[in-house]
Scaffold this motif. Structure first.
Motif, PDB file in Angstrom:
ATOM      1  N   TYR A 130       0.855  -1.190   0.000  1.00 41.49           N
ATOM      2  CA  TYR A 130       0.000   0.000   0.000  1.00 41.49           C
ATOM      3  C   TYR A 130       0.893   1.242   0.000  1.00 41.49           C
ATOM      4  CZ  TYR A 130       0.857   0.138   5.087  1.00 41.49           C
ATOM      5  OH  TYR A 130       1.440   0.181   6.332  1.00 41.49           O
ATOM      6  N   SER A 131       0.386   2.303  -0.578  1.00 39.41           N
ATOM      7  CA  SER A 131       1.162   3.541  -0.696  1.00 39.41           C
ATOM      8  C   SER A 131       1.004   4.394   0.549  1.00 39.41           C
ATOM      9  CB  SER A 131       0.714   4.329  -1.929  1.00 39.41           C
ATOM     10  OG  SER A 131      -0.681   4.570  -1.875  1.00 39.41           O
ATOM     11  N   GLY A 132       2.082   5.046   0.941  1.00 40.77           N
ATOM     12  CA  GLY A 132       2.081   5.888   2.128  1.00 40.77           C
ATOM     13  C   GLY A 132       1.498   7.261   1.848  1.00 40.77           C
ATOM     14  N   THR A 133       1.387   8.063   2.896  1.00 45.67           N
ATOM     15  CA  THR A 133       0.852   9.404   2.746  1.00 45.67           C
ATOM     16  C   THR A 133       1.270  10.253   3.938  1.00 45.67           C
ATOM     17  OG1 THR A 133      -1.165  10.681   2.298  1.00 45.67           O
ATOM     18  CG2 THR A 133      -1.322   8.958   3.957  1.00 45.67           C
ATOM     19  N   ALA A 134       1.098  11.549   3.806  1.00 48.26           N
ATOM     20  CA  ALA A 134       1.291  12.494   4.910  1.00 48.26           C
ATOM     21  C   ALA A 134       0.055  13.382   4.957  1.00 48.26           C
ATOM     22  CB  ALA A 134       2.543  13.314   4.714  1.00 48.26           C
ATOM     23  N   ARG A 135      -0.468  13.597   6.123  1.00 49.53           N
ATOM     24  CA  ARG A 135      -1.680  14.412   6.283  1.00 49.53           C
ATOM     25  C   ARG A 135      -1.447  15.458   7.375  1.00 49.53           C
ATOM     26  NH1 ARG A 135      -6.136  11.394   4.197  1.00 49.53           N
ATOM     27  NH2 ARG A 135      -5.281  10.201   2.440  1.00 49.53           N
ATOM     28  N   VAL A 136      -2.103  16.610   7.200  1.00 50.70           N
ATOM     29  CA  VAL A 136      -2.033  17.687   8.183  1.00 50.70           C
ATOM     30  C   VAL A 136      -3.452  18.042   8.605  1.00 50.70           C
ATOM     31  CG1 VAL A 136      -1.285  20.047   8.657  1.00 50.70           C
ATOM     32  CG2 VAL A 136       0.076  18.595   7.151  1.00 50.70           C
ATOM     33  N   ALA A 137      -3.660  18.224   9.897  1.00 46.19           N
ATOM     34  CA  ALA A 137      -4.965  18.614  10.417  1.00 46.19           C
ATOM     35  C   ALA A 137      -4.785  19.689  11.479  1.00 46.19           C
ATOM     36  CB  ALA A 137      -5.701  17.398  10.992  1.00 46.19           C
ATOM     37  N   TYR A 138      -5.870  20.386  11.804  1.00 45.63           N
ATOM     38  CA  TYR A 138      -5.791  21.542  12.699  1.00 45.63           C
ATOM     39  C   TYR A 138      -6.869  21.491  13.771  1.00 45.63           C
ATOM     40  CZ  TYR A 138      -3.123  23.224   8.692  1.00 45.63           C
ATOM     41  OH  TYR A 138      -2.213  23.335   7.661  1.00 45.63           O
ATOM     42  N   LEU A 139      -6.526  22.087  14.923  1.00 40.42           N
ATOM     43  CA  LEU A 139      -7.453  22.239  16.040  1.00 40.42           C
ATOM     44  C   LEU A 139      -7.277  23.633  16.632  1.00 40.42           C
ATOM     45  CD1 LEU A 139      -6.815  18.912  18.017  1.00 40.42           C
ATOM     46  CD2 LEU A 139      -8.848  19.446  16.673  1.00 40.42           C
ATOM     47  N   PRO A 140      -8.321  24.183  17.239  1.00 41.36           N
ATOM     48  CA  PRO A 140      -8.143  25.437  17.981  1.00 41.36           C
ATOM     49  C   PRO A 140      -7.347  25.173  19.262  1.00 41.36           C
ATOM     50  CG  PRO A 140     -10.367  24.598  18.278  1.00 41.36           C
ATOM     51  CD  PRO A 140      -9.718  23.726  17.251  1.00 41.36           C
ATOM     52  N   ASP A 141      -6.443  26.075  19.587  1.00 37.93           N
ATOM     53  CA  ASP A 141      -5.660  25.937  20.815  1.00 37.93           C
ATOM     54  C   ASP A 141      -6.431  26.577  21.962  1.00 37.93           C
ATOM     55  OD1 ASP A 141      -3.792  25.495  22.721  1.00 37.93           O
ATOM     56  OD2 ASP A 141      -2.237  26.781  21.868  1.00 37.93           O
ATOM     57  N   ASN A 142      -7.409  25.846  22.461  1.00 37.47           N
ATOM     58  CA  ASN A 142      -8.167  26.239  23.641  1.00 37.47           C
ATOM     59  C   ASN A 142      -8.470  24.973  24.440  1.00 37.47           C
ATOM     60  OD1 ASN A 142     -10.160  24.982  22.162  1.00 37.47           O
ATOM     61  ND2 ASN A 142     -11.405  26.812  21.817  1.00 37.47           N
ATOM     62  N   GLU A 143      -9.223  25.103  25.510  1.00 43.81           N
ATOM     63  CA  GLU A 143      -9.473  23.932  26.362  1.00 43.81           C
ATOM     64  C   GLU A 143     -10.160  22.816  25.598  1.00 43.81           C
ATOM     65  OE1 GLU A 143     -11.552  22.706  30.645  1.00 43.81           O
ATOM     66  OE2 GLU A 143     -11.765  24.734  29.848  1.00 43.81           O
ATOM     67  N   GLU A 144     -11.178  23.160  24.808  1.00 44.66           N
ATOM     68  CA  GLU A 144     -11.895  22.146  24.037  1.00 44.66           C
ATOM     69  C   GLU A 144     -10.973  21.470  23.025  1.00 44.66           C
ATOM     70  OE1 GLU A 144     -16.538  23.356  23.520  1.00 44.66           O
ATOM     71  OE2 GLU A 144     -15.085  24.503  22.351  1.00 44.66           O
ATOM     72  N   GLY A 145     -10.135  22.273  22.365  1.00 44.94           N
ATOM     73  CA  GLY A 145      -9.227  21.724  21.375  1.00 44.94           C
ATOM     74  C   GLY A 145      -8.188  20.796  21.978  1.00 44.94           C
ATOM     75  N   ARG A 146      -7.677  21.172  23.156  1.00 42.90           N
ATOM     76  CA  ARG A 146      -6.656  20.337  23.800  1.00 42.90           C
ATOM     77  C   ARG A 146      -7.251  19.021  24.301  1.00 42.90           C
ATOM     78  NH1 ARG A 146      -4.949  25.600  25.138  1.00 42.90           N
ATOM     79  NH2 ARG A 146      -6.190  25.664  27.047  1.00 42.90           N
ATOM     80  N   LYS A 147      -8.493  19.060  24.790  1.00 44.46           N
ATOM     81  CA  LYS A 147      -9.150  17.813  25.194  1.00 44.46           C
ATOM     82  C   LYS A 147      -9.396  16.914  23.986  1.00 44.46           C
ATOM     83  CE  LYS A 147     -11.496  19.292  29.432  1.00 44.46           C
ATOM     84  NZ  LYS A 147     -12.815  19.470  30.103  1.00 44.46           N
ATOM     85  N   LEU A 148      -9.799  17.536  22.883  1.00 45.54           N
ATOM     86  CA  LEU A 148     -10.023  16.767  21.665  1.00 45.54           C
ATOM     87  C   LEU A 148      -8.709  16.171  21.153  1.00 45.54           C
ATOM     88  CD1 LEU A 148     -11.885  15.768  19.469  1.00 45.54           C
ATOM     89  CD2 LEU A 148     -11.696  18.002  18.349  1.00 45.54           C
ATOM     90  N   LEU A 149      -7.620  16.913  21.298  1.00 50.37           N
ATOM     91  CA  LEU A 149      -6.313  16.406  20.885  1.00 50.37           C
ATOM     92  C   LEU A 149      -5.952  15.129  21.647  1.00 50.37           C
ATOM     93  CD1 LEU A 149      -3.624  16.664  19.367  1.00 50.37           C
ATOM     94  CD2 LEU A 149      -2.831  18.188  21.210  1.00 50.37           C
ATOM     95  N   ALA A 150      -6.239  15.094  22.951  1.00 49.90           N
ATOM     96  CA  ALA A 150      -5.943  13.894  23.744  1.00 49.90           C
ATOM     97  C   ALA A 150      -6.702  12.692  23.194  1.00 49.90           C
ATOM     98  CB  ALA A 150      -6.306  14.132  25.208  1.00 49.90           C
ATOM     99  N   ARG A 151      -7.942  12.899  22.791  1.00 51.24           N
ATOM    100  CA  ARG A 151      -8.734  11.795  22.249  1.00 51.24           C
ATOM    101  C   ARG A 151      -8.227  11.377  20.865  1.00 51.24           C
ATOM    102  NH1 ARG A 151     -15.012  12.274  22.661  1.00 51.24           N
ATOM    103  NH2 ARG A 151     -14.791  10.029  23.012  1.00 51.24           N
ATOM    104  N   LEU A 152      -7.815  12.364  20.061  1.00 50.56           N
ATOM    105  CA  LEU A 152      -7.282  12.040  18.736  1.00 50.56           C
ATOM    106  C   LEU A 152      -5.964  11.276  18.846  1.00 50.56           C
ATOM    107  CD1 LEU A 152      -8.067  15.342  16.805  1.00 50.56           C
ATOM    108  CD2 LEU A 152      -9.183  13.117  16.520  1.00 50.56           C
TER     109      LEU A 152
END
Length: 219
Positions: A130-152
């Motif tokens: 299978y072929s590889g890839t690189a992906r970029v994603a973004y979140l807001p740097d606030n409390e909600e975003g940091r909690k979501l980052l932990a789950r991601l």
């Protein structure tokens, strides 16, 4: 209570249902005989703290697999997926609020790096490349975003973020594609970009559906 010294059955309205086995509805604890075998056959599930007779829960799990009969919460099995190997790196950019999130102090950037490889037995075409890839994603740097980052992070570590298969966008097979977890890949609009006031909720909902723990359980 009793009359003429004879015991009577306890009124069902007086029963503390926390002391009943939710499966058989019989008492969990014999209060008149604390050392009885009954106490030794009660189990408490770590995930939700519901209590059952050991025999009752064992029989139930044979039918209902890994879910609590009371609340349907998964029991003792971590969420796992079929994602390929790779890395996830995080960087912070204080260049201004994330679009749509004026309370954020900047943007969290997630970089996924997924090299090419050979498909494992649980992938679409085992043994094929299978072929590889690189992906970029973004979140807001606030409390909600940091909690979501932990789950991601949890989702990625457990193989839930990507899969190897056929791309619904390009039709290409043996390639790495996103799973059902929502990601924002642009800060400048578009169907997968910010601003989107519903993004945090939508992403958390997609993680809930995959049984990813709350942020506090992902640390």
């Amino acid at each position: 209570a009793s009359q003429n010294g004879q015991a009577t059955a306890k009124d069902t309205n007086d029963v503390d249902h926390d002391d009943e086995c939710p499966i058989c509805l019989d008492v969990l604890f014999d209060l008149q005989n604390p050392s009885s075998q009954l106490q030794n056959n009660v189990v408490c599930l770590k995930s939700c703290k519901h209590r059952f007779h050991q025999q009752c829960i064992m029989q139930s799990l044979q039918t209902h697999h890994d879910k609590c009969p009371s609340c349907r919460k998964p029991i003792g099995v971590e969420a796992t997926g079929k994602g390929p190997s790779g890395s996830m790196s995080i960087s912070l950019s204080p260049r201004g609020p994330c679009p749509g999130f004026p309370n954020s102090t900047g943007v969290i950037t997630i970089n996924y790096s997924l090299p090419s490889g050979i498909q494992a037995s649980y992938m679409e075409h085992p043994g094929q490349r299978y072929s590889g890839t690189a992906r970029v994603a973004y979140l807001p740097d606030n409390e909600e975003g940091r909690k979501l980052l932990a789950r991601l992070r949890y989702a990625f570590r457990h193989g839930l973020t990507f899969r190897v298969g056929t791309s619904l966008t390009t039709g290409q097979s043996n390639t790495i594609t996103w799973t059902s977890i929502h990601h924002k890949t642009s800060l400048y609009g578009g169907p997968h970009g910010f601003p989107d006031p519903n993004y945090i909720k939508n992403c958390n909902d997609s993680l809930d559906a995959l049984h990813v723990p709350a942020a506090e359980g992902c640390l």
